[in-house]
Design an enzyme around this catalytic site. Structure first.
Site, PDB file in Angstrom:
ATOM      1  N   GLU A 130     -38.542 -48.305 -39.339  1.00  0.00           N
ATOM      2  CA  GLU A 130     -39.819 -47.938 -39.976  1.00  0.00           C
ATOM      3  C   GLU A 130     -40.969 -48.766 -39.416  1.00  0.00           C
ATOM      4  OE1 GLU A 130     -39.434 -45.219 -41.070  1.00  0.00           O
ATOM      5  OE2 GLU A 130     -39.137 -45.130 -43.217  1.00  0.00           O
ATOM      6  N   THR A 183     -47.309 -41.130 -40.074  1.00  0.00           N
ATOM      7  CA  THR A 183     -47.355 -42.132 -41.151  1.00  0.00           C
ATOM      8  C   THR A 183     -48.280 -43.286 -40.779  1.00  0.00           C
ATOM      9  OG1 THR A 183     -45.121 -41.546 -41.790  1.00  0.00           O
ATOM     10  CG2 THR A 183     -45.920 -43.662 -42.585  1.00  0.00           C
TER      11      THR A 183
HETATM   12  N1  HSE Z   1     -44.366 -45.219 -48.508  1.00  0.00           N
HETATM   13  C1  HSE Z   1     -44.601 -44.711 -47.196  1.00  0.00           C
HETATM   14  C2  HSE Z   1     -46.053 -44.277 -47.085  1.00  0.00           C
HETATM   15  C3  HSE Z   1     -43.705 -43.555 -46.938  1.00  0.00           C
HETATM   16  O1  HSE Z   1     -46.516 -43.633 -48.009  1.00  0.00           O
HETATM   17  O2  HSE Z   1     -46.705 -44.570 -46.084  1.00  0.00           O
HETATM   18  C4  HSE Z   1     -43.849 -42.948 -45.581  1.00  0.00           C
HETATM   19  O3  HSE Z   1     -42.923 -41.898 -45.455  1.00  0.00           O
END
Ligand code: HSE
Length: 312
Positions: A130, A183
């Site tokens: 991530e 993201t």
């Molecule tokens: N919590 C993260 C965001 C999830 O909202 O950026 C990304 O999939």
């Protein structure tokens, strides 16, 4: 070890659940990535093929490669891995595409090694994927993709992961419009400071949502599904977001919001019948756009990653 092989499935996940930015998530049923992992000689990681969607083959630029590197280094392995990645989740979909690959790799390697680590201990490795994909090592997709069930990340430092029970009649309807929201970019546009009144509203909602989930109080879940911080900023990236939300709520959804960083939008409903009504409402809102889309209905899956095949 050389030649040992495993094939694993890792599920797609919905995170944030409106008010729980970076701290709540759950796996969907039947959607996810398949990862085949073979133990090979040497220290070089190899990505042999990627099916489904285009992603970098260079290990340092691919979440699978990054997670594997972290495990090889930290666990001081004197061998490496070769990957065949079958993506079932489109990157930039808002349902944890990078997380599924990251969780699948961490899970698969741990299985190949004879499970030296507990599932919760794998989360920090998967979080490295991530970090590569979004710039931040958030755990709200990788933890549910590894552990299954609804997950609360109570703290990041130290990592404190709580598995929650799910109300038996809670169904998720999700629409995935085929546009890409990165993201990384949708995190960059967020405000870094929150006014106190908004923070009070948000943590009241998070506490209410958790209490509602634990007590199977659907009305409390419904009242708590409100995001006053992230959604107002991110929703502009999602075509027809306001309409999808309004029509879903009018069709009987308990609540509706952005799945992860979007563009997918999810709604919770009590019972499958209501979830189907919401599905119809979502389709009707989107059908005359030029954007292709998929719609899923799922319970909160109790399953994280699992083994499909193995040989030694
Ligand atoms: N919590 C993260 C965001 C999830 O909202 O950026 C990304 O999939």
């Amino acid at each position: 070890m050389t030649g040992s092989f495993i094939k694993v499935f890792a599920p797609a996940t919905v995170s944030n659940l409106t008010c729980g930015f970076d701290i709540l998530g759950f796996p969907l049923e039947n959607i996810g990535d398949e990862l085949s992992i073979k133990v090979i000689r040497g220290k070089r990681i190899r990505i042999k093929s990627i099916k489904g969607f285009e992603l970098p083959f260079e290990p340092a630029k691919n979440v699978a490669g990054v997670v594997a590197r972290k495990m090889i280094d930290e666990l001081r392995l004197d061998f490496s891995f070769e990957f065949v990645i079958k993506k079932g989740i489109k990157p930039g979909s808002g349902i944890g595409s990078s997380a599924a690959s990251a969780a699948g790799v961490a899970y698969g390697i741990n299985e190949l090694l004879g499970k030296p680590l507990k599932l919760k201990e794998l989360v920090k490795f998967a979080m490295e994927g991530e970090r590569l994909a979004s710039g931040t090592p958030h755990a709200d997709n990788v933890a549910p993709a590894l552990l299954g069930n609804l997950i609360l990340i109570r703290s990041y430092n130290p990592l404190d992961i709580i598995q929650l029970p799910s109300p038996a009649d809670l169904f998720c309807t999700l629409i995935h419009p085929h546009i890409q929201v990165k993201t990384k970019e949708s995190r960059e546009i967020l405000e870094k400071r929150i006014p106190l009144d908004k923070a009070v509203q948000q943590w009241g909602n998070v506490a209410g949502l958790i209490a509602g989930i634990v007590q199977s109080d659907y009305s409390l879940i419904s009242r708590s599904m409100e995001d006053v911080i992230i959604e107002p900023i991110r929703s502009v990236l999602i075509p027809r977001f306001d309409e999808v939300k309004k029509e879903s709520l009018d069709a009987g959804a308990l609540g509706c919001g952005i799945s992860g960083s979007g563009p997918s939008v999810f709604a919770f409903s009590k019972g499958e019948e209501n979830a189907l009504k919401v599905r119809k409402a979502m389709i009707e809102t989107y059908h005359d756009t030029k954007i292709k889309f998929d719609v899923y209905i799922s319970r909160i899956s109790p399953h994280g990653a699992y083994v499909l095949e193995r040989s030694y």
